[in-house]
Design an enzyme around this catalytic site. Structure first.
Site, PDB file in Angstrom:
ATOM      1  N   HIS A 356      -0.727 -42.602 -93.410  1.00 61.68           N
ATOM      2  CA  HIS A 356      -2.181 -42.660 -93.563  1.00 61.68           C
ATOM      3  C   HIS A 356      -2.878 -41.323 -93.419  1.00 61.68           C
ATOM      4  CE1 HIS A 356      -2.607 -47.100 -93.533  1.00 61.68           C
ATOM      5  NE2 HIS A 356      -1.497 -47.025 -92.827  1.00 61.68           N
ATOM      6  N   LYS A 545     -18.811 -43.039 -91.031  1.00 54.73           N
ATOM      7  CA  LYS A 545     -17.358 -42.908 -90.884  1.00 54.73           C
ATOM      8  C   LYS A 545     -17.124 -42.152 -89.591  1.00 54.73           C
ATOM      9  CE  LYS A 545     -17.359 -40.712 -94.952  1.00 54.73           C
ATOM     10  NZ  LYS A 545     -16.302 -41.413 -95.653  1.00 54.73           N
ATOM     11  N   ARG A 546     -15.882 -42.044 -89.121  1.00 56.19           N
ATOM     12  CA  ARG A 546     -15.630 -41.242 -87.940  1.00 56.19           C
ATOM     13  C   ARG A 546     -16.100 -39.804 -88.185  1.00 56.19           C
ATOM     14  NH1 ARG A 546     -12.757 -43.539 -83.477  1.00 56.19           N
ATOM     15  NH2 ARG A 546     -12.724 -41.412 -82.711  1.00 56.19           N
ATOM     16  N   LYS A 551     -14.191 -34.506 -92.935  1.00 53.93           N
ATOM     17  CA  LYS A 551     -15.060 -35.452 -93.639  1.00 53.93           C
ATOM     18  C   LYS A 551     -16.403 -34.819 -94.013  1.00 53.93           C
ATOM     19  CE  LYS A 551     -12.936 -39.463 -91.320  1.00 53.93           C
ATOM     20  NZ  LYS A 551     -12.414 -40.344 -92.400  1.00 53.93           N
ATOM     21  N   THR A 653     -11.903 -46.180 -97.237  1.00 53.52           N
ATOM     22  CA  THR A 653     -12.110 -47.585 -97.573  1.00 53.52           C
ATOM     23  C   THR A 653     -13.600 -47.908 -97.501  1.00 53.52           C
ATOM     24  OG1 THR A 653     -11.471 -48.026 -95.271  1.00 53.52           O
ATOM     25  CG2 THR A 653      -9.863 -48.571 -96.976  1.00 53.52           C
ATOM     26  N   LYS A 657     -16.369 -50.251 -99.901  1.00 58.05           N
ATOM     27  CA  LYS A 657     -17.379 -51.205 -99.424  1.00 58.05           C
ATOM     28  C   LYS A 657     -18.737 -50.890-100.044  1.00 58.05           C
ATOM     29  CE  LYS A 657     -14.621 -51.578 -95.336  1.00 58.05           C
ATOM     30  NZ  LYS A 657     -14.286 -50.961 -94.035  1.00 58.05           N
TER      31      LYS A 657
HETATM   32  C1  26V Z   1      -3.710 -40.968 -84.955  1.00 60.78           C
HETATM   33  C2  26V Z   1      -3.746 -41.179 -83.617  1.00 60.78           C
HETATM   34  C3  26V Z   1      -3.073 -40.228 -82.775  1.00 60.78           C
HETATM   35  C4  26V Z   1      -2.835 -40.735 -81.398  1.00 60.78           C
HETATM   36  C5  26V Z   1      -4.013 -41.449 -80.820  1.00 60.78           C
HETATM   37  C6  26V Z   1      -4.486 -42.579 -81.669  1.00 60.78           C
HETATM   38  C7  26V Z   1      -4.436 -42.282 -83.104  1.00 60.78           C
HETATM   39  C8  26V Z   1      -5.072 -43.113 -83.963  1.00 60.78           C
HETATM   40  C9  26V Z   1      -5.027 -42.871 -85.304  1.00 60.78           C
HETATM   41  C10 26V Z   1      -4.337 -41.808 -85.820  1.00 60.78           C
HETATM   42  C11 26V Z   1      -4.219 -41.537 -87.265  1.00 60.78           C
HETATM   43  C12 26V Z   1      -5.218 -42.217 -88.009  1.00 60.78           C
HETATM   44  C13 26V Z   1      -4.991 -42.029 -89.447  1.00 60.78           C
HETATM   45  C14 26V Z   1      -6.054 -42.754 -90.209  1.00 60.78           C
HETATM   46  O1  26V Z   1      -6.866 -43.466 -89.667  1.00 60.78           O
HETATM   47  N1  26V Z   1      -6.041 -42.571 -91.485  1.00 60.78           N
HETATM   48  C15 26V Z   1      -6.999 -43.207 -92.351  1.00 60.78           C
HETATM   49  O2  26V Z   1      -6.381 -44.358 -92.875  1.00 60.78           O
HETATM   50  C16 26V Z   1      -7.234 -45.074 -93.746  1.00 60.78           C
HETATM   51  C17 26V Z   1      -6.504 -46.328 -94.160  1.00 60.78           C
HETATM   52  O3  26V Z   1      -5.391 -46.005 -94.922  1.00 60.78           O
HETATM   53  C18 26V Z   1      -7.607 -44.210 -94.927  1.00 60.78           C
HETATM   54  O4  26V Z   1      -8.490 -44.917 -95.753  1.00 60.78           O
HETATM   55  C19 26V Z   1      -8.262 -42.919 -94.448  1.00 60.78           C
HETATM   56  O5  26V Z   1      -8.472 -42.059 -95.541  1.00 60.78           O
HETATM   57  C20 26V Z   1      -7.370 -42.231 -93.437  1.00 60.78           C
HETATM   58  O6  26V Z   1      -8.026 -41.121 -92.851  1.00 60.78           O
END
Ligand code: 26V
Length: 810
Positions: A356, A545-546, A551, A653, A657
């Protein structure tokens, strides 16, 4: 005819209130009432789930296990009623019992068990898997505290705990008899029996109990019902009686606290990895409980794990659940006594991996030390996996050490989870066409050349029943009228039929009226909650978004500052009035992201107080952006900001929406925006900025943001003002220095300055287009009509066909 009438539901609700809360309706609070409603629907789903389970067992169907440390479910009452086909009946029952249905829906806390895109995707996929009648189970941790609640105090983010369970637990069914035990720490001992047989035993260490709390998932238009299993953590010994009796009271309850902290809180970092021991404990706890649970059920049904890979796919959502790989090996080797090759065959035909993100700071690399002490047996297995893989790589790459090093699983005292996934998974997929290409060409290029067939793409999608039909009933009604009924709910492509009306003035007017009404409804909500009065005559231009530098919320801020300066210099400056809406949580430890939130609020305070901006320019930061707020906002949005640096946003995503709700996109060719552009063509989207390959090329040639600053007077004025700050006197030189000089990072790492002029032009084009309401409405209609491929039903059909090899409902 729905299975349950309003009267049926009323009786069931009254029964619940009596039995579970010892109250009649007239004594019930709104919370009692909410819980009773939830429990009534839960019972209906539970009965259906048992039937589904029977059927799966009878037919020996292949099952999907979707493992994710995040499921951002949001609210469920309206959603479940909708999927069960009893939404109108439930609303009626609630009102008849003397409560307001909308108020009751608002009482439900969001189940915020996720950070953003990745967690929300998992929730949408559960809905689609169930609707398409795939036997599937989701697994996650039952976090006591979900994603923090955001307050803005003096313009700055403050985090509050999100204690969702006291009300949200109405959906959960504890399954204490399906408790699993997860082992941590201690030492591994080799034990040889009299026949020379080898097994391992553990010495010392601690056990943690994993207790399932199941959430039923209803599909739409089907009785098929799946489960989201949330693991709660408990200590096997509530108090240590030995310590207790010697008066060491606090120590005696310490172990309990240690165990329970595992499920205490969701890590709020998004796209940023930190090697924290508690996070590793969460991952292993989750993975071990899940694998044991799947294996236990499989053995009960088949008596052996030899056919495990024929009956199960374990899909892992990013690398966070990667430890399933050694954990399943452990069970097959240590508990079943299989040989390495057979165990490895089973594992590598079971597990599939979705990537992701390509941001390097998000890649998980666990320190060897941590794994070795916390998970000694897993560490041994990882070494074996790594050594065998390395030998294979050496042969394949004829000893090319650079390649062997890049692809290694264990290297330099670290375990690289993505490489472990590449090595052990039978499929690896990205989440948009562009992202999947980047994985093949760049991030995992060497692995791709070795095994091209393993690499797939599944473009993300969203649950269009929730994100269109449920949240935007007026648009839903228009689609039904134009597309011959509610066909589109199960055939998302059917929205295409809307396009017949692209030149129909009355349909276009209807669409415009729906948007206007949704804007008013949203403005009323904001006024009630915050007292802020939004100008509903202006274009609602939204970035939610975050908060992350890639971004580029800051690019949006640069442009708004530019507009503000133009207005100040020339009060007659002509431009289309806008309300800029922002919503974003920053990871609590991400200082730059927090400064950007502060800046947006400084800018907002100045602009909203300046008479020059009256009725023309307004900036509002919406506090605590979350699923339930997105549901109110999407139907009211007109311009969707998808402005990440090309190559950085895996898919997005939110973009989908907005599109489904008739907002037009202003965006870069990044993530799924590329596919949106392919659908709607140049005329129906506002594209700008460098493309992914141009970004890479410019970086390689040596990008100097300072030159843009010096050569564009307007841009220079904007940056200079942000450095000085706005009316509240807060200076933002940290941010501007980061853009011009880097401050440790590369200067303007995400190339805001390089894209500024092009963004400004695209904003102007959007403003111009808005002046012709009919034209704008036509573009919106075309966007909606061509949004069908972004339904998660389509994504799940892709997974089922290309990766899982399971049948789906036709
Ligand atoms: C990394 C970590 C590192 C440790 C702590 C918790 C944590 C939580 C999440 C992540 C990676 C998150 C990656 C992510 O959210 N990617 C997003 O995924 C979406 C669904 O596929 C996508 O639409 C977004 O473009 C993408 O940034």
């Amino acid at each position: 005819m729905p299975e349950y009438t309003k009267k049926d539901l009323e009786e069931l609700i009254i029964g619940k209130l009596r039995r579970n809360f010892g109250r009649d309706v007239d004594e019930a609070t709104a919370i009692h009432m909410f819980k009773a409603c939830a429990m009534v629907l839960r019972d209906i789903m539970s009965a259906r789930q048992l039937k589904t389970e029977d059927k799966v067992q009878r037919t020996h169907a292949r099952q999907i296990h979707y493992l994710s440390l995040e499921f951002l479910m949001g609210r469920s009452l309206m959603k479940n009623a909708y999927n069960l086909g009893v939404l109108e009946e439930l609303k009626g029952a609630i009102e008849d019992l003397g409560f307001s249905a909308p108020d009751l829906f608002e009482i439900e806390p969001d189940a915020g068990l996720g950070n953003g895109g990745l967690g929300r995707l998992a929730a949408c996929y559960l809905d689609s898997m169930t609707t398409l009648e795939i036997p599937a189970t989701g697994y996650t941790i039952c976090y006591e505290l979900g994603i923090f609640k955001q307050k803005i105090i003096d313009g700055q983010q403050v985090e509050l705990a999100d204690n969702w369970l006291p009300v949200g637990d109405a959906w959960l069914i504890p399954k204490v008899d399906e408790t699993e035990k997860v082992h941590f720490g201690g030492r591994v001992k080799d034990v040889w029996d009299e026949n020379g047989g080898h097994r391992v035993a553990y010495e010392g260490g601690t056990d943690v109990l994993a207790i399932p709390r199941d959430m039923e998932i209803a599909g739409y238009g089907t009785e098929h019902t799946n489960v989201l299993r949330l693991w709660d953590a408990k200590s096997p010994d509530p108090v240590d009686m030995k310590l207790f009796s010697t008066g060491q009271y606090l120590k005696a309850v310490e172990q309990q606290a240690m165990a329970e902290v595992i499920a205490k809180v969701l890590y709020p970092e998004d796209n940023h990895y930190e090697g924290k021991s508690l996070r590793l404990k969460q991952q292993y706890f989750f993975v071990s409980a899940t694998v044991q649970s799947i294996c236990r059920k499989h053995k009960a049904e088949y008596g052996t794990l030899r056919n495990f890979h024929e009956k199960h796919v374990i899909q892992i959502n990013d690398t966070h659940p990667t430890l399933v790989i050694p954990e399943l090996m452990r069970i097959l080797l240590d508990q079943e006594g299989y040989g390495w090759d057979e165990a490895w065959h089973i594992v590598t035909h079971t597990v599939a991996y979705t990537n992701h993100t390509i941001l390097s700071e998000a890649l998980e690399r666990w320190p060897q030390q941590l794994i070795e002490t916390l998970l000694p047996r897993i560490w041994q297995l990882l070494i074996e996996i790594s050594n065998r893989y390395q030998a294979q790589l050496n042969e394949a790459f004829h000893g090319d050490q650079a390649k062997v090093r890049d692809m290694a699983v264990i290297w330099g005292g670290e375990v690289r989870m993505a490489n472990l996934c590449i090595c052990a998974c039978f499929a690896v997929n990205g989440v948009s066409a562009l992202h999947s290409e980047i994985l093949k060409k760049d991030v995992f290029h060497d692995a791709y050349t070795q095994n091209p067939g393993k690499f797939k793409n599944v473009t993300n999608g969203i649950d269009h029943r929730r994100w269109l039909s449920e949240i935007n009933p007026a648009l839903d009604a228009l689609i039904r009228e134009c597309c011959g009924g509610d066909d589109y709910l199960l055939r998302p492509d059917a929205v295409q039929k809307l396009e017949k009306y692209r030149d129909d003035p009355s349909a276009l007017k209807r669409l415009a009226d729906i948007k206007a009404e949704n804007k008013r409804a949203f403005a009323n909500y904001v006024a009630r909650e915050t007292g802020i009065i939004l100008n509903t005559d202006a274009m609602f231009d939204v970035q939610v978004k975050r908060l992350h530098e890639y971004k580029r919320q800051l690019l949006n801020v640069l442009h708004i500052t530019y507009l503000y300066q133009r207005l100040k210099a020339d009060p007659n400056f002509q431009f289309t009035p806008r309300v800029y809406l922002f919503g974003a949580k920053a990871a609590p430890g991400y200082a730059v992201a927090k400064q950007i939130i502060h800046l947006i609020n400084s800018l907002s305070a100045t602009i909203n107080a300046d008479p020059v901006c009256r009725d023309r320019l307004q900036v509002v930061f919406l506090e605590n952006y979350r699923v339930s707020l997105a549901e109110k906002l999407m139907p009211a949005s007109e311009l969707s900001e998808q402005i990440s640096t090309a190559g950085k946003e895996a898919s997005g995503t939110g973009n989908m929406k907005f599109m489904m709700n008739g907002a037009l996109t202003i965006g870069t060719l990044d993530g799924a925006n590329v596919e949106m552009h392919q659908q709607v063509g140049d005329e129906n989207i506002f594209l700008f900025g460098l493309k992914a390959d141009e970004v890479a090329e410019k970086k390689a040639r040596g990008y100097r943001s300072y030159e843009y600053y010096m050569q564009d007077a307007a841009l220079k004025a904007v940056i200079d003002q942000i450095a000085r700050g706005f009316d509240d006197g807060v200076a933002y030189t940290d941010l501007t220095n980061r853009l011009l000089f880097g401050n440790g990072a590369p200067a303007d790492e995400y190339m805001l300055l390089a894209d500024f002029a092009s963004y400004r032009d695209a904003q102007a084009r959007a403003g111009q287009a808005y002046l012709d309401p009919k034209d704008w409405s036509r573009m919106a209609l075309i966007n909606i009509a061509r949004s069908g491929i972004f339904a998660s039903d389509r994504s799940i059909r892709d997974y089922a066909r290309d990766i899982w090899h399971v049948p789906v409902k036709k």
